[in-house]
Design an enzyme around this catalytic site. Structure first.
Site, PDB file in Angstrom:
ATOM      1  N   ASP A   1      28.265  -3.999  37.309  1.00  0.00           N
ATOM      2  CA  ASP A   1      28.154  -2.866  36.373  1.00  0.00           C
ATOM      3  C   ASP A   1      27.795  -3.388  34.982  1.00  0.00           C
ATOM      4  O   ASP A   1      28.512  -4.219  34.424  1.00  0.00           O
ATOM      5  CB  ASP A   1      29.493  -2.132  36.307  1.00  0.00           C
ATOM      6  CG  ASP A   1      29.451  -0.915  35.384  1.00  0.00           C
ATOM      7  OD1 ASP A   1      29.206   0.187  35.893  1.00  0.00           O
ATOM      8  OD2 ASP A   1      29.652  -1.084  34.166  1.00  0.00           O
TER       9      ASP A   1
ATOM     10  N   TYR B   1      25.756  -2.703  26.194  1.00  0.00           N
ATOM     11  CA  TYR B   1      26.508  -3.973  26.243  1.00  0.00           C
ATOM     12  C   TYR B   1      25.644  -5.142  25.738  1.00  0.00           C
ATOM     13  O   TYR B   1      26.165  -6.235  25.510  1.00  0.00           O
ATOM     14  CB  TYR B   1      27.003  -4.305  27.663  1.00  0.00           C
ATOM     15  CG  TYR B   1      27.898  -3.281  28.310  1.00  0.00           C
ATOM     16  CD1 TYR B   1      28.434  -2.225  27.586  1.00  0.00           C
ATOM     17  CD2 TYR B   1      28.209  -3.364  29.665  1.00  0.00           C
ATOM     18  CE1 TYR B   1      29.243  -1.270  28.197  1.00  0.00           C
ATOM     19  CE2 TYR B   1      29.020  -2.413  30.273  1.00  0.00           C
ATOM     20  CZ  TYR B   1      29.525  -1.370  29.538  1.00  0.00           C
ATOM     21  OH  TYR B   1      30.318  -0.433  30.156  1.00  0.00           O
TER      22      TYR B   1
ATOM     23  N   LYS C   1      23.421   1.884  32.377  1.00  0.00           N
ATOM     24  CA  LYS C   1      23.724   3.189  31.771  1.00  0.00           C
ATOM     25  C   LYS C   1      22.798   3.479  30.598  1.00  0.00           C
ATOM     26  O   LYS C   1      22.469   2.578  29.816  1.00  0.00           O
ATOM     27  CB  LYS C   1      25.178   3.222  31.285  1.00  0.00           C
ATOM     28  CG  LYS C   1      26.169   2.671  32.305  1.00  0.00           C
ATOM     29  CD  LYS C   1      27.614   2.826  31.896  1.00  0.00           C
ATOM     30  CE  LYS C   1      28.528   2.033  32.823  1.00  0.00           C
ATOM     31  NZ  LYS C   1      28.711   0.622  32.470  1.00  0.00           N
TER      32      LYS C   1
ATOM     33  N   HIS D   1      25.813   7.566  29.863  1.00  0.00           N
ATOM     34  CA  HIS D   1      27.020   6.822  29.480  1.00  0.00           C
ATOM     35  C   HIS D   1      28.142   7.730  28.954  1.00  0.00           C
ATOM     36  O   HIS D   1      29.323   7.474  29.197  1.00  0.00           O
ATOM     37  CB  HIS D   1      26.635   5.771  28.435  1.00  0.00           C
ATOM     38  CG  HIS D   1      27.509   4.562  28.428  1.00  0.00           C
ATOM     39  ND1 HIS D   1      27.035   3.301  28.194  1.00  0.00           N
ATOM     40  CD2 HIS D   1      28.846   4.429  28.627  1.00  0.00           C
ATOM     41  CE1 HIS D   1      28.043   2.436  28.237  1.00  0.00           C
ATOM     42  NE2 HIS D   1      29.150   3.095  28.494  1.00  0.00           N
TER      43      HIS D   1
HETATM   44  N1  LIG Z   1      31.563   3.878  31.125  1.00  0.00           N
HETATM   45  C1  LIG Z   1      32.219   3.460  30.073  1.00  0.00           C
HETATM   46  O1  LIG Z   1      32.268   4.143  29.021  1.00  0.00           O
HETATM   47  C2  LIG Z   1      32.937   2.158  30.132  1.00  0.00           C
HETATM   48  C3  LIG Z   1      33.836   1.819  29.105  1.00  0.00           C
HETATM   49  C4  LIG Z   1      34.514   0.600  29.210  1.00  0.00           C
HETATM   50  C5  LIG Z   1      34.279  -0.231  30.304  1.00  0.00           C
HETATM   51  N2  LIG Z   1      33.367   0.123  31.262  1.00  0.00           N
HETATM   52  C6  LIG Z   1      33.103  -0.760  32.444  1.00  0.00           C
HETATM   53  O2  LIG Z   1      34.350  -1.064  33.071  1.00  0.00           O
HETATM   54  C7  LIG Z   1      34.509  -2.476  33.145  1.00  0.00           C
HETATM   55  C8  LIG Z   1      35.974  -2.877  33.117  1.00  0.00           C
HETATM   56  O3  LIG Z   1      36.596  -2.447  31.935  1.00  0.00           O
HETATM   57  P1  LIG Z   1      36.985  -3.422  30.713  1.00  0.00           P
HETATM   58  O4  LIG Z   1      36.019  -4.535  30.644  1.00  0.00           O
HETATM   59  O5  LIG Z   1      37.118  -2.557  29.511  1.00  0.00           O
HETATM   60  O6  LIG Z   1      38.423  -3.952  31.024  1.00  0.00           O
HETATM   61  P2  LIG Z   1      39.353  -4.334  32.290  1.00  0.00           P
HETATM   62  O7  LIG Z   1      38.527  -4.663  33.485  1.00  0.00           O
HETATM   63  O8  LIG Z   1      40.376  -3.277  32.397  1.00  0.00           O
HETATM   64  O9  LIG Z   1      40.071  -5.644  31.737  1.00  0.00           O
HETATM   65  C9  LIG Z   1      39.357  -6.801  31.430  1.00  0.00           C
HETATM   66  C10 LIG Z   1      40.334  -7.804  30.834  1.00  0.00           C
HETATM   67  O10 LIG Z   1      41.293  -8.195  31.820  1.00  0.00           O
HETATM   68  C11 LIG Z   1      41.260  -9.608  31.983  1.00  0.00           C
HETATM   69  N3  LIG Z   1      41.450  -9.867  33.421  1.00  0.00           N
HETATM   70  C12 LIG Z   1      40.579  -9.591  34.419  1.00  0.00           C
HETATM   71  N4  LIG Z   1      41.103  -9.933  35.606  1.00  0.00           N
HETATM   72  C13 LIG Z   1      42.318 -10.445  35.376  1.00  0.00           C
HETATM   73  C14 LIG Z   1      43.317 -10.983  36.193  1.00  0.00           C
HETATM   74  N5  LIG Z   1      43.172 -11.062  37.504  1.00  0.00           N
HETATM   75  N6  LIG Z   1      44.475 -11.435  35.602  1.00  0.00           N
HETATM   76  C15 LIG Z   1      44.629 -11.355  34.263  1.00  0.00           C
HETATM   77  N7  LIG Z   1      43.706 -10.844  33.417  1.00  0.00           N
HETATM   78  C16 LIG Z   1      42.552 -10.389  33.971  1.00  0.00           C
HETATM   79  C17 LIG Z   1      39.912 -10.066  31.492  1.00  0.00           C
HETATM   80  O11 LIG Z   1      39.976 -11.392  30.993  1.00  0.00           O
HETATM   81  P3  LIG Z   1      38.873 -12.540  31.247  1.00  0.00           P
HETATM   82  O12 LIG Z   1      37.511 -11.918  31.255  1.00  0.00           O
HETATM   83  O13 LIG Z   1      39.082 -13.453  30.085  1.00  0.00           O
HETATM   84  O14 LIG Z   1      39.206 -13.191  32.573  1.00  0.00           O
HETATM   85  C18 LIG Z   1      39.665  -9.073  30.362  1.00  0.00           C
HETATM   86  O15 LIG Z   1      40.335  -9.484  29.192  1.00  0.00           O
HETATM   87  C19 LIG Z   1      33.698  -2.955  31.943  1.00  0.00           C
HETATM   88  O16 LIG Z   1      33.494  -4.338  31.930  1.00  0.00           O
HETATM   89  C20 LIG Z   1      32.472  -2.109  32.053  1.00  0.00           C
HETATM   90  O17 LIG Z   1      31.599  -2.619  33.058  1.00  0.00           O
HETATM   91  C21 LIG Z   1      32.705   1.310  31.195  1.00  0.00           C
END
Ligand SMILES: NC(=O)c1ccc[n+]([C@@H]2O[C@H](COP(=O)([O-])OP(=O)(O)OC[C@H]3O[C@@H](n4cnc5c(N)ncnc54)[C@H](OP(=O)(O)O)[C@@H]3O)[C@@H](O)[C@H]2O)c1
Length: 278
Positions: free
Chosen positions: A44, A49, A78, A111
Protein backbone atom coordinates in the site's frame (compact mmCIF):
# COMPACT_ATOMS: atom_id res chain seq x y z
CA UNK A 1 -2.15 -15.87 2.60
CA UNK A 2 -5.90 -15.39 2.92
CA UNK A 3 -7.80 -13.23 0.45
CA UNK A 4 -10.99 -11.21 0.52
CA UNK A 5 -13.27 -11.13 -2.51
CA UNK A 6 -14.83 -7.87 -3.70
CA UNK A 7 -18.37 -7.59 -5.01
CA UNK A 8 -16.91 -7.54 -8.56
CA UNK A 9 -15.31 -10.96 -8.00
CA UNK A 10 -11.71 -9.71 -7.75
CA UNK A 11 -9.55 -10.82 -4.82
CA UNK A 12 -7.17 -8.96 -2.50
CA UNK A 13 -4.64 -10.39 -0.01
CA UNK A 14 -5.96 -9.67 3.49
CA UNK A 15 -2.56 -8.47 4.77
CA UNK A 16 -0.33 -5.94 3.02
CA UNK A 17 2.67 -3.75 3.82
CA UNK A 18 1.95 -0.10 4.72
CA UNK A 19 4.46 2.55 3.62
CA UNK A 20 3.29 5.83 5.17
CA UNK A 21 6.11 7.94 6.66
CA UNK A 22 8.68 5.79 4.85
CA UNK A 23 11.05 8.06 3.01
CA UNK A 24 11.84 7.66 -0.66
CA UNK A 25 15.20 6.02 -0.05
CA UNK A 26 17.00 2.67 0.20
CA UNK A 27 15.23 1.80 3.45
CA UNK A 28 11.90 1.98 1.64
CA UNK A 29 13.16 -0.12 -1.26
CA UNK A 30 14.64 -2.71 1.13
CA UNK A 31 11.44 -2.94 3.20
CA UNK A 32 9.27 -3.57 0.14
CA UNK A 33 11.75 -6.09 -1.26
CA UNK A 34 12.00 -7.88 2.09
CA UNK A 35 8.23 -8.00 2.39
CA UNK A 36 7.87 -9.69 -1.00
CA UNK A 37 10.64 -12.14 -0.14
CA UNK A 38 8.86 -12.88 3.16
CA UNK A 39 5.55 -13.73 1.49
CA UNK A 40 3.71 -10.40 1.25
CA UNK A 41 1.79 -10.07 -1.99
CA UNK A 42 0.18 -6.71 -1.26
CA UNK A 43 1.79 -3.26 -0.89
CA UNK A 44 0.00 0.00 0.00
CA UNK A 45 1.37 3.40 -0.98
CA UNK A 46 0.01 6.81 -2.00
CA UNK A 47 1.05 9.72 -4.14
CA UNK A 48 1.23 11.94 -1.05
CA UNK A 49 3.70 9.61 0.71
CA UNK A 50 6.25 10.75 -1.91
CA UNK A 51 7.84 7.31 -1.99
CA UNK A 52 6.28 5.70 -5.04
CA UNK A 53 9.66 5.54 -6.86
CA UNK A 54 11.34 3.53 -4.12
CA UNK A 55 8.26 1.41 -3.50
CA UNK A 56 8.38 0.64 -7.23
CA UNK A 57 12.06 -0.23 -7.11
CA UNK A 58 11.45 -2.50 -4.11
CA UNK A 59 8.69 -4.22 -6.08
CA UNK A 60 10.98 -4.71 -9.08
CA UNK A 61 13.78 -6.10 -6.92
CA UNK A 62 11.38 -8.32 -4.97
CA UNK A 63 9.98 -9.76 -8.20
CA UNK A 64 13.47 -10.34 -9.56
CA UNK A 65 14.73 -12.11 -6.45
CA UNK A 66 11.65 -14.32 -5.97
CA UNK A 67 10.88 -15.07 -9.62
CA UNK A 68 7.29 -13.91 -9.08
CA UNK A 69 5.30 -12.09 -11.76
CA UNK A 70 3.68 -8.67 -11.49
CA UNK A 71 0.31 -10.42 -11.55
CA UNK A 72 1.21 -12.23 -8.30
CA UNK A 73 1.17 -8.88 -6.48
CA UNK A 74 -1.60 -6.51 -5.43
CA UNK A 75 -0.47 -2.87 -5.49
CA UNK A 76 -2.52 0.05 -4.15
CA UNK A 77 -1.92 3.78 -4.53
CA UNK A 78 -4.11 6.78 -3.82
CA UNK A 79 -5.24 9.96 -5.52
CA UNK A 80 -4.43 13.03 -3.45
CA UNK A 81 -6.92 15.88 -2.89
CA UNK A 82 -4.85 18.37 -4.92
CA UNK A 83 -5.61 16.24 -7.99
CA UNK A 84 -9.37 16.01 -7.44
CA UNK A 85 -11.73 16.75 -10.31
CA UNK A 86 -12.70 14.31 -13.07
CA UNK A 87 -10.38 15.91 -15.64
CA UNK A 88 -7.31 15.48 -13.41
CA UNK A 89 -7.66 11.85 -12.38
CA UNK A 90 -6.14 10.14 -15.44
CA UNK A 91 -2.99 12.32 -15.33
CA UNK A 92 -2.51 11.78 -11.59
CA UNK A 93 -2.93 8.03 -12.09
CA UNK A 94 -0.39 8.04 -14.92
CA UNK A 95 2.07 9.98 -12.74
CA UNK A 96 1.76 7.38 -9.96
CA UNK A 97 2.22 4.54 -12.46
CA UNK A 98 5.33 6.18 -13.91
CA UNK A 99 6.85 6.68 -10.47
CA UNK A 100 6.08 3.10 -9.49
CA UNK A 101 7.35 1.76 -12.81
CA UNK A 102 4.09 -0.17 -13.29
CA UNK A 103 1.58 -0.29 -16.10
CA UNK A 104 -1.48 -0.81 -13.92
CA UNK A 105 -2.57 -0.71 -10.27
CA UNK A 106 -4.68 -3.37 -8.61
CA UNK A 107 -6.42 -0.70 -6.56
CA UNK A 108 -6.62 3.07 -6.82
CA UNK A 109 -8.27 4.95 -3.96
CA UNK A 110 -9.64 8.45 -3.48
CA UNK A 111 -7.52 9.27 -0.42
CA UNK A 112 -10.09 11.42 1.43
CA UNK A 113 -13.65 12.57 0.73
CA UNK A 114 -12.70 16.27 1.03
CA UNK A 115 -15.13 18.96 2.08
CA UNK A 116 -16.89 19.59 -1.25
CA UNK A 117 -19.49 16.94 -2.11
CA UNK A 118 -19.83 18.01 -5.75
CA UNK A 119 -16.06 17.72 -6.22
CA UNK A 120 -16.06 14.33 -4.48
CA UNK A 121 -18.67 13.01 -6.93
CA UNK A 122 -16.96 14.57 -9.95
CA UNK A 123 -13.65 13.02 -8.90
CA UNK A 124 -15.24 9.61 -8.47
CA UNK A 125 -16.49 9.87 -12.06
CA UNK A 126 -12.82 10.23 -13.09
CA UNK A 127 -12.08 7.05 -11.11
CA UNK A 128 -14.93 5.33 -12.95
CA UNK A 129 -13.41 6.46 -16.28
CA UNK A 130 -10.16 4.68 -15.39
CA UNK A 131 -12.02 1.52 -14.43
CA UNK A 132 -14.27 1.52 -17.49
CA UNK A 133 -11.20 2.02 -19.72
CA UNK A 134 -9.48 -1.00 -18.11
CA UNK A 135 -6.62 1.13 -16.79
CA UNK A 136 -7.04 -0.12 -13.21
CA UNK A 137 -8.27 -3.41 -11.75
CA UNK A 138 -10.32 -1.93 -8.88
CA UNK A 139 -11.37 1.49 -7.59
CA UNK A 140 -12.19 2.40 -4.03
CA UNK A 141 -12.25 5.12 -1.41
CA UNK A 142 -10.53 5.94 1.85
CA UNK A 143 -11.72 7.81 4.93
CA UNK A 144 -15.34 7.89 3.78
CA UNK A 145 -18.04 8.00 6.48
CA UNK A 146 -21.53 6.61 6.01
CA UNK A 147 -22.70 10.09 4.92
CA UNK A 148 -20.04 10.31 2.21
CA UNK A 149 -20.87 6.83 0.93
CA UNK A 150 -24.61 7.49 0.92
CA UNK A 151 -24.07 10.64 -1.15
CA UNK A 152 -21.71 8.81 -3.50
CA UNK A 153 -23.89 5.75 -4.01
CA UNK A 154 -26.92 7.90 -4.74
CA UNK A 155 -25.15 9.69 -7.60
CA UNK A 156 -22.69 7.34 -9.31
CA UNK A 157 -22.87 4.14 -11.33
CA UNK A 158 -19.91 2.13 -10.00
CA UNK A 159 -19.68 1.34 -6.31
CA UNK A 160 -16.26 1.47 -4.59
CA UNK A 161 -14.96 -2.04 -3.84
CA UNK A 162 -13.33 -0.95 -0.59
CA UNK A 163 -13.14 1.79 2.05
CA UNK A 164 -9.76 2.18 3.78
CA UNK A 165 -10.34 3.72 7.23
CA UNK A 166 -8.51 4.27 10.49
CA UNK A 167 -9.34 1.12 12.46
CA UNK A 168 -7.87 -0.36 15.65
CA UNK A 169 -9.30 -1.47 19.00
CA UNK A 170 -9.68 2.16 20.17
CA UNK A 171 -11.67 3.03 17.01
CA UNK A 172 -13.82 0.12 15.88
CA UNK A 173 -16.39 1.93 13.68
CA UNK A 174 -19.08 -0.65 14.38
CA UNK A 175 -21.83 1.37 12.64
CA UNK A 176 -19.75 2.18 9.55
CA UNK A 177 -18.58 -1.43 9.26
CA UNK A 178 -22.18 -2.65 9.42
CA UNK A 179 -23.07 -0.21 6.64
CA UNK A 180 -20.12 -1.45 4.53
CA UNK A 181 -21.23 -5.04 5.07
CA UNK A 182 -24.77 -4.27 3.94
CA UNK A 183 -23.43 -2.48 0.85
CA UNK A 184 -20.92 -5.28 0.17
CA UNK A 185 -18.00 -2.82 0.32
CA UNK A 186 -14.84 -4.31 1.83
CA UNK A 187 -13.37 -2.63 4.96
CA UNK A 188 -9.62 -2.02 5.18
CA UNK A 189 -7.79 -0.66 8.21
CA UNK A 190 -5.08 1.96 8.26
CA UNK A 191 -2.85 2.60 11.28
CA UNK A 192 -3.95 -0.84 12.54
CA UNK A 193 -1.24 -0.70 15.23
CA UNK A 194 -2.24 2.87 16.08
CA UNK A 195 1.27 3.75 15.02
CA UNK A 196 2.54 1.30 17.69
CA UNK A 197 0.55 2.92 20.56
CA UNK A 198 -1.98 0.07 20.83
CA UNK A 199 0.86 -2.39 21.45
CA UNK A 200 1.18 -0.96 24.97
CA UNK A 201 -2.46 -1.58 25.88
CA UNK A 202 -2.86 -3.91 28.90
CA UNK A 203 -5.63 -6.02 27.35
CA UNK A 204 -3.72 -6.43 24.09
CA UNK A 205 -0.63 -7.48 26.07
CA UNK A 206 -2.68 -9.89 28.19
CA UNK A 207 -4.20 -11.60 25.13
CA UNK A 208 -0.72 -11.80 23.57
CA UNK A 209 0.71 -13.54 26.60
CA UNK A 210 -2.29 -15.93 26.81
CA UNK A 211 -1.58 -17.23 23.30
CA UNK A 212 2.20 -16.79 23.16
CA UNK A 213 2.11 -14.24 20.32
CA UNK A 214 3.20 -10.60 20.14
CA UNK A 215 0.81 -7.65 20.65
CA UNK A 216 1.21 -6.74 16.95
CA UNK A 217 0.25 -10.27 15.89
CA UNK A 218 -2.82 -10.14 18.15
CA UNK A 219 -3.99 -6.89 16.55
CA UNK A 220 -3.33 -8.07 13.00
CA UNK A 221 -5.13 -11.36 13.72
CA UNK A 222 -8.04 -9.40 15.24
CA UNK A 223 -8.37 -7.58 11.89
CA UNK A 224 -8.29 -10.88 10.02
CA UNK A 225 -10.94 -12.34 12.37
CA UNK A 226 -13.14 -9.34 11.54
CA UNK A 227 -12.54 -9.85 7.81
CA UNK A 228 -10.86 -6.45 7.58
CA UNK A 229 -7.91 -6.02 5.18
CA UNK A 230 -4.92 -4.82 7.20
CA UNK A 231 -1.72 -3.01 6.16
CA UNK A 232 0.71 -2.73 9.09
CA UNK A 233 3.74 -0.58 8.28
CA UNK A 234 7.23 -1.59 9.23
CA UNK A 235 10.71 -1.02 7.86
CA UNK A 236 12.21 -3.51 10.33
CA UNK A 237 12.85 -6.89 8.66
CA UNK A 238 11.97 -8.99 11.73
CA UNK A 239 8.70 -7.06 12.27
CA UNK A 240 7.79 -7.31 8.59
CA UNK A 241 8.01 -11.09 9.00
CA UNK A 242 6.28 -11.11 12.41
CA UNK A 243 3.31 -9.13 11.10
CA UNK A 244 2.57 -11.68 8.38
CA UNK A 245 2.97 -14.64 10.71
CA UNK A 246 -0.63 -14.70 11.96
CA UNK A 247 -2.16 -17.65 10.13
CA UNK A 248 -1.19 -20.43 12.56
CA UNK A 249 -3.47 -19.35 15.41
CA UNK A 250 -6.93 -17.94 16.09
CA UNK A 251 -8.39 -15.67 18.75
CA UNK A 252 -11.26 -17.01 20.84
CA UNK A 253 -14.64 -15.28 20.71
CA UNK A 254 -13.95 -14.00 24.23
CA UNK A 255 -10.57 -12.54 23.25
CA UNK A 256 -12.10 -10.83 20.22
CA UNK A 257 -14.84 -9.35 22.44
CA UNK A 258 -12.31 -8.07 24.98
CA UNK A 259 -10.44 -6.29 22.19
CA UNK A 260 -13.69 -4.94 20.69
CA UNK A 261 -14.62 -3.52 24.09
CA UNK A 262 -11.54 -1.28 24.10
CA UNK A 263 -13.30 1.08 21.68
CA UNK A 264 -13.20 4.76 22.70
CA UNK A 265 -13.91 6.22 19.24
CA UNK A 266 -10.38 7.58 19.53
CA UNK A 267 -8.63 8.72 16.35
CA UNK A 268 -4.94 9.33 15.79
CA UNK A 269 -5.59 10.74 12.32
CA UNK A 270 -7.82 13.56 11.09
CA UNK A 271 -11.62 13.49 11.17
CA UNK A 272 -12.81 13.01 7.57
CA UNK A 273 -15.59 15.56 8.14
CA UNK A 274 -12.97 18.26 8.77
CA UNK A 275 -10.03 17.29 6.57
CA UNK A 276 -9.31 19.31 3.44
CA UNK A 277 -5.75 18.09 2.90
CA UNK A 278 -4.13 21.38 3.89
N1 LIG B 1 -5.70 6.08 3.89
C1 LIG B 1 -5.14 6.84 4.79
O1 LIG B 1 -5.55 8.01 5.01
C2 LIG B 1 -4.00 6.31 5.59
C3 LIG B 1 -3.56 7.02 6.71
C4 LIG B 1 -2.50 6.48 7.45
C5 LIG B 1 -1.93 5.27 7.06
N2 LIG B 1 -2.37 4.63 5.93
C6 LIG B 1 -1.77 3.33 5.49
O2 LIG B 1 -1.80 2.42 6.59
C7 LIG B 1 -0.48 1.95 6.85
C8 LIG B 1 -0.29 1.59 8.31
O3 LIG B 1 -0.51 2.71 9.14
P1 LIG B 1 0.67 3.53 9.87
O4 LIG B 1 1.89 3.49 9.04
O5 LIG B 1 0.10 4.87 10.19
O6 LIG B 1 0.90 2.83 11.24
P2 LIG B 1 0.84 1.35 11.90
O7 LIG B 1 0.99 0.29 10.87
O8 LIG B 1 -0.34 1.33 12.79
O9 LIG B 1 2.13 1.40 12.83
C9 LIG B 1 3.42 1.52 12.31
C10 LIG B 1 4.39 1.64 13.47
O10 LIG B 1 4.40 0.42 14.22
C11 LIG B 1 5.72 -0.10 14.27
N3 LIG B 1 5.60 -1.56 14.17
C12 LIG B 1 5.22 -2.27 13.08
N4 LIG B 1 5.19 -3.58 13.36
C13 LIG B 1 5.57 -3.73 14.63
C14 LIG B 1 5.76 -4.83 15.47
N5 LIG B 1 5.54 -6.07 15.05
N6 LIG B 1 6.18 -4.61 16.76
C15 LIG B 1 6.40 -3.35 17.20
N7 LIG B 1 6.23 -2.24 16.44
C16 LIG B 1 5.82 -2.43 15.16
C17 LIG B 1 6.47 0.50 13.11
O11 LIG B 1 7.85 0.62 13.39
P3 LIG B 1 9.05 0.28 12.36
O12 LIG B 1 8.63 0.70 10.99
O13 LIG B 1 10.17 1.11 12.90
O14 LIG B 1 9.31 -1.20 12.45
C18 LIG B 1 5.81 1.88 13.03
O15 LIG B 1 6.40 2.75 13.97
C19 LIG B 1 0.38 3.12 6.37
O16 LIG B 1 1.74 2.81 6.29
C20 LIG B 1 -0.29 3.47 5.08
O17 LIG B 1 0.08 2.55 4.05
C21 LIG B 1 -3.41 5.13 5.20
Amino acid sequence: MEHVTFYNGNEMPIIGLGTFRVENNDECKAAVKHAIESGYRHIDTAMVYENEEMVGQGIAEGLASTGLNRSDLFITSKLWLADYGRVNVADAYETSLNKLGLDYLDLYLMHWPGLDEALMIDTWQGMEDLYKNDKVKNIGVSNFNTEHLEALLAQVSIKPVINQIEFHPYLTHSQLRRYLEVQNIQAESWSPLMNAQILEDATVKAVASEIGKTPAQVIIRWNVEHGVVVIPKSVTPSRIEENLNVFDFVLTKGQIERLDQLNEDKRIGPDPLEFSGN
